[in-house]
Design an enzyme around this catalytic site. Structure first.
Site, PDB file in Angstrom:
ATOM      1  CG  ASP A   1      -1.527   1.424   0.749  1.00 49.27           C
ATOM      2  OD1 ASP A   1      -2.684   1.360   0.429  1.00 49.27           O
ATOM      3  OD2 ASP A   1      -1.812   1.668   2.090  1.00 49.27           O
TER       4      ASP A   1
ATOM      5  CD  GLU B   1      -2.297   2.240  -3.454  1.00 51.21           C
ATOM      6  OE1 GLU B   1      -3.349   3.032  -3.663  1.00 51.21           O
ATOM      7  OE2 GLU B   1      -1.785   2.938  -1.999  1.00 51.21           O
TER       8      GLU B   1
END
Ligand SMILES: *[C@@H]1O[C@H](CO)[C@@H](O)[C@H](O)[C@H]1NC(C)=O
Length: 355
Positions: free
Chosen positions: A223, A292
């Site tokens: 993330d 990401e």
């Protein structure tokens, strides 16, 4: 960042590799589940692991290769589970570690892998490491990004080290009465940033990866990796000129808190660790590392090579809309494949509801 599904490797479009044997993550569809809203098994109104297990036949019928789960770690849920208080446990909201083991086994029996979410930039302030760091208990003292006050205002209130802003608005610095220092939180104040210049933190995260690989996970989706490092000199960030409130994150240009060159390097250590795990496991399973990264294309491409298997390609989401045509799709595809480094493998993030 959430509610996306991902398709890795549209071979026909990429045309980069011909007869060579392709691996599961290069040809398979990876399907994101947001566990909280996916399927509730116990009637508390919140989706859970047993709910996911009950849907595995359906998911397998879609031809999916692996399921990527948004965070289900133990968490006070100040940021929907992105504030983790124990990286080695499941939050009771979603079930238990035994439920998770059953999920991995049931998925595997249907030829499905389970991919976990890794939130590397911070922990919860309720994590044992932070609690101890705040008390300067070794070895945790420097696990987080602590700084003394720049001074004190006439009322005796501590002045933050610089003007950095949190993504959620307001100063990125929170004062600890206990330690009499500020800690950095690029997101929620309950999400203190790790100090990645401390090798002990790098090792802790490697150990966490190993823990989940031992439980049979097929890899991790990382993330918001661009927030892993900050400039140690702590310079003020310049004003962006965006017409927003001075407390809004977009008020400043984030040149000292995002995309520092240390980030790809540290990630490459985790990639090496992951590849080494796969090699030593001797089971032929490639554990995937996908990132990401929301950045301009040249920057995103720096996260290929030895940094990850692939950074997410969000171009179908960012460059196409309801009225897009075939030419727009071609541009979205070319924008990626024309920039991809040698030996890089393409991927296409799409929404279930269409582009
Ligand atoms: C990854 O590649 C970069 C650039 O070539 C290099 O500096 C770095 O040491 C490599 N990482 C690892 C873990 O080997």
């Amino acid at each position: 960042m959430r509610h996306l599904s991902l398709i890795a490797g549209l071979v026909l479009i990429a045309g980069a590799v011909q007869a060579q044997q392709l691996d599961w993550w290069q040809t398979g569809v990876i399907y994101q589940i947001y566990p909280r809203s996916y399927k509730d098994s116990n009637g508390d109104g919140i989706g859970d692991i047993n709910g996911i297990i009950s849907k595995l036949d359906y998911i397998a019928s879609l031809g999916v290769a692996a399921i990527w789960l948004s965070p289900i770690y133990k968490s006070p849920m100040a940021d929907f589970g992105y504030d983790i208080s124990d990286f080695r446990d499941i939050d009771p909201l979603f079930g238990t570690l035994d439920d998770f083991k059953l999920l991995v086994a049931e998925a595997k029996s249907r030829n499905l892998g389970i991919i976990m979410d890794m939130v590397p930039n911070h922990s919860s302030d309720e994590h044992e490491w932070f609690v101890k760091s705040e008390q300067k208990i070794e070895p945790y003292t420097d696990y987080y990004f602590w700084q003394p006050a720049k001074g004190f205002d006439p009322n005796g209130a501590p002045i933050p080290p610089n003007n950095w802003l949190s993504v959620f608005g307001g100063s990125a610095w929170a004062w600890s009465e206990l330690r009499q220092e500020f800690y950095l939180h690029q997101f929620h104040a309950k999400q203190p940033d790790f100090n990645y210049r401390n090798p002990a933190i790098v090792q802790e995260l490697k150990d966490i990866l190993t823990f989940w690989y031992d439980l049979g996970v097929y890899g991790f989706r990382w993330d918001a990796v661009t927030h892993m490092f900050e400039d140690p000199a702590l310079p003020d960030e310049p004003v962006s000129g965006n017409p927003v409130d001075p407390n809004d994150y977009n008020y400043l240009k984030h040149i000292y808190t995002q995309n520092l060159p240390e980030t790809p390097y540290t990630l490459s250590l985790y990639k090496a660790h992951t590849d080494e795990y796969s090699l030593n496991a001797g089971d032929g399973l490639h554990r995937v590392m996908m990132l990401e990264v929301w950045n301009p294309i040249e920057e995103v491409m720096q996260y290929y090579r030895n940094v990850s298997d692939f950074p997410f390609n969000f171009r179908f989401l960012t460059t196409m809309g309801a009225y897009s045509n075939g030419r727009d799709a071609e541009n979205a595809i070319r924008g990626w494949v024309d920039n991809i480094p040698d030996n890089g493998w393409p991927n296409w993030v799409v929404r279930k509801t269409g582009f």
